[in-house]
Design a protein around this motif. Structure first.
Motif, PDB file in Angstrom:
ATOM      1  N   SER A 187      -1.371   3.320 -10.128  1.00 23.50           N
ATOM      2  CA  SER A 187      -2.538   3.684  -9.330  1.00 23.50           C
ATOM      3  C   SER A 187      -3.730   4.023 -10.183  1.00 23.50           C
ATOM      4  O   SER A 187      -4.691   4.624  -9.696  1.00 23.50           O
ATOM      5  CB  SER A 187      -2.188   4.883  -8.435  1.00 23.50           C
ATOM      6  OG  SER A 187      -1.892   5.999  -9.229  1.00 23.50           O
TER       7      SER A 187
ATOM      8  N   ARG B 281      -9.571   4.709  -3.433  1.00 23.19           N
ATOM      9  CA  ARG B 281      -9.393   6.142  -3.178  1.00 23.19           C
ATOM     10  C   ARG B 281     -10.737   6.838  -3.013  1.00 23.19           C
ATOM     11  O   ARG B 281     -10.897   7.718  -2.150  1.00 23.19           O
ATOM     12  CB  ARG B 281      -8.608   6.766  -4.329  1.00 23.19           C
ATOM     13  CG  ARG B 281      -8.322   8.247  -4.134  1.00 23.19           C
ATOM     14  CD  ARG B 281      -7.473   8.791  -5.263  1.00 23.19           C
ATOM     15  NE  ARG B 281      -7.299  10.230  -5.128  1.00 23.19           N
ATOM     16  CZ  ARG B 281      -6.384  10.797  -4.360  1.00 23.19           C
ATOM     17  NH1 ARG B 281      -5.560  10.050  -3.654  1.00 23.19           N
ATOM     18  NH2 ARG B 281      -6.292  12.107  -4.298  1.00 23.19           N
TER      19      ARG B 281
ATOM     20  N   THR C  80      -2.707  14.464   0.034  1.00 26.30           N
ATOM     21  CA  THR C  80      -3.557  13.762   0.999  1.00 26.30           C
ATOM     22  C   THR C  80      -4.318  14.811   1.804  1.00 26.30           C
ATOM     23  O   THR C  80      -3.930  15.165   2.926  1.00 26.30           O
ATOM     24  CB  THR C  80      -2.718  12.875   1.938  1.00 26.30           C
ATOM     25  OG1 THR C  80      -1.850  12.052   1.153  1.00 26.30           O
ATOM     26  CG2 THR C  80      -3.624  11.986   2.788  1.00 26.30           C
TER      27      THR C  80
ATOM     28  N   SER D 125      -7.660   0.580  -7.428  1.00 26.46           N
ATOM     29  CA  SER D 125      -7.028   1.686  -6.711  1.00 26.46           C
ATOM     30  C   SER D 125      -7.923   2.913  -6.679  1.00 26.46           C
ATOM     31  O   SER D 125      -8.050   3.591  -5.651  1.00 26.46           O
ATOM     32  CB  SER D 125      -5.680   2.023  -7.359  1.00 26.46           C
ATOM     33  OG  SER D 125      -4.811   0.912  -7.314  1.00 26.46           O
TER      34      SER D 125
ATOM     35  N   ARG E 207     -11.962   6.243   0.423  1.00 26.20           N
ATOM     36  CA  ARG E 207     -11.296   7.083   1.418  1.00 26.20           C
ATOM     37  C   ARG E 207     -11.858   8.495   1.401  1.00 26.20           C
ATOM     38  O   ARG E 207     -12.023   9.118   2.453  1.00 26.20           O
ATOM     39  CB  ARG E 207      -9.791   7.110   1.134  1.00 26.20           C
ATOM     40  CG  ARG E 207      -9.080   5.799   1.445  1.00 26.20           C
ATOM     41  CD  ARG E 207      -7.569   5.998   1.530  1.00 26.20           C
ATOM     42  NE  ARG E 207      -7.011   6.470   0.271  1.00 26.20           N
ATOM     43  CZ  ARG E 207      -6.560   5.671  -0.690  1.00 26.20           C
ATOM     44  NH1 ARG E 207      -6.620   4.347  -0.528  1.00 26.20           N
ATOM     45  NH2 ARG E 207      -6.051   6.166  -1.796  1.00 26.20           N
TER      46      ARG E 207
END
Length: 317
Positions: free
Chosen positions: A265, A274, A173, A270, A277
């Motif tokens: 995922s 992502r 992350t 998904s 994000r």
């Protein structure tokens, strides 16, 4: 008048001859017996040649047996042992657990070296910042002493940001908030400026390029480490230890390349979430292309195109 002697008897003659022979045998020297007489006529040379011929017959029979050639020599056994060890080490290196352990070991070594380099670089720049902050104060005066604290408290704040970004990068992350990037740049810019200011042309009494470069070395190394560590750790976090991989065989565009994520995922929803994000974090532009999405999500080109179309679709907002 002569008297005629009687004629000898034949037996007397035989006894006389026998006595003569015994006398001659007693007085004659004893001669050594020939060696060949003791061994049936074989001399030492004959016996040696006979042994050599027998040995040759035995050797000729043994040379036809290849059994000695099938026995490994000491050197062959050493080579076979080394080859077996290399094969087992190679097989062990393909094990996912071993690959994860090796990656963790290398990552720990690189992070340790990077942090040591960063600490030394900041310590190097502390002296330059102290000269700037002291502003000509006399040694051991309060102003001179407090000037030594300027770089350490900036370095600690910078290390907090760098440590947080590095740790989160190891967890997959990455922390790429623009405000944190600005904080890093602010601290590094202040350190760079305070180190360089006393030695700039027009400020220094006698300008010296070597002194300026020497005092800029610490901040420049610190900038390089701060930028590099999160990127390196993000690369380690994205490793897939279940695939051995062959360097140089991966193409830039792989239509059916498997994703590097867990099965739950890898769906389009998904991956699209992502990607959003990453766009919000500033790692992707607002309207990324398929190639940038592919590199950011580490997926195949067809999947990247699908994510791009989903981001540009009516539900993009």
């Amino acid at each position: 008048m002569s008297v005629a002697s009687p004629e000898p008897h034949p037996e007397d003659v035989s006894r006389g001859l026998a006595a003569l022979e015994r006398h001659l045998a007693d007085v004659a020297p004893v001669l050594p017996r020939p060696a060949h007489a003791e061994h049936g006529g074989e001399t030492r040379r004959v016996r040696r040649l006979r042994a050599e011929v027998a040995e040759a017959h035995l050797l000729a029979g043994l040379q036809e047996d290849d059994t000695p050639l099938l026995v490994d020599t000491r050197r062959v056994r050493r080579r076979r042992k080394a080859a077996q060890e290399a094969a087992r080490l190679h097989a062990l290196g393909q094990d996912p657990v071993m690959r994860a352990w090796q990656a963790a070991r290398v990552r720990r070594l690189l992070v340790s070296a990077a942090l040591v380099s960063l600490a030394l670089a900041l310590a190097w720049s502390t002296a330059g910042v102290q000269v700037f902050a002291a502003d000509g104060a006399a040694p051991w005066t309060p102003g001179w002493l407090f000037a030594w604290l300027v770089e350490p408290f900036m370095s600690l704040a910078l290390l907090v940001v760098v440590g947080a970004r590095a740790y989160l990068s190891t967890k997959g992350t990455p922390l790429s908030d623009r405000r944190l990037v600005r904080v890093e740049r602010l601290f590094l810019g202040l350190t760079l400026g305070m180190n360089a200011w006393p030695y700039l042309p027009g400020v220094a009494g006698a300008f010296s390029l070597s002194r300026l470069v020497l005092h800029l070395l610490g901040p420049i190394v610190a900038v390089a480490v701060v930028i590099s560590v999160p990127i390196i750790l993000a690369g380690f976090a994205a490793l897939d230890h279940t695939r051995a991989g062959t360097p140089g065989t991966a193409a830039s565009y792989r239509p059916n390349a498997p994703d590097r994520y867990t099965p739950d995922s890898t769906s389009l929803v998904s991956l699209t979430a992502r990607a959003r994000r990453l766009i919000n974090a500033g790692e992707l532009p607002p309207d990324p292309g398929a190639d940038k999405i592919r590199r950011a999500l580490r997926c195949g080109m067809d999947t990247a195109r699908a994510v791009r179309d989903a981001l540009a679709g009516p539900d993009a907002d």
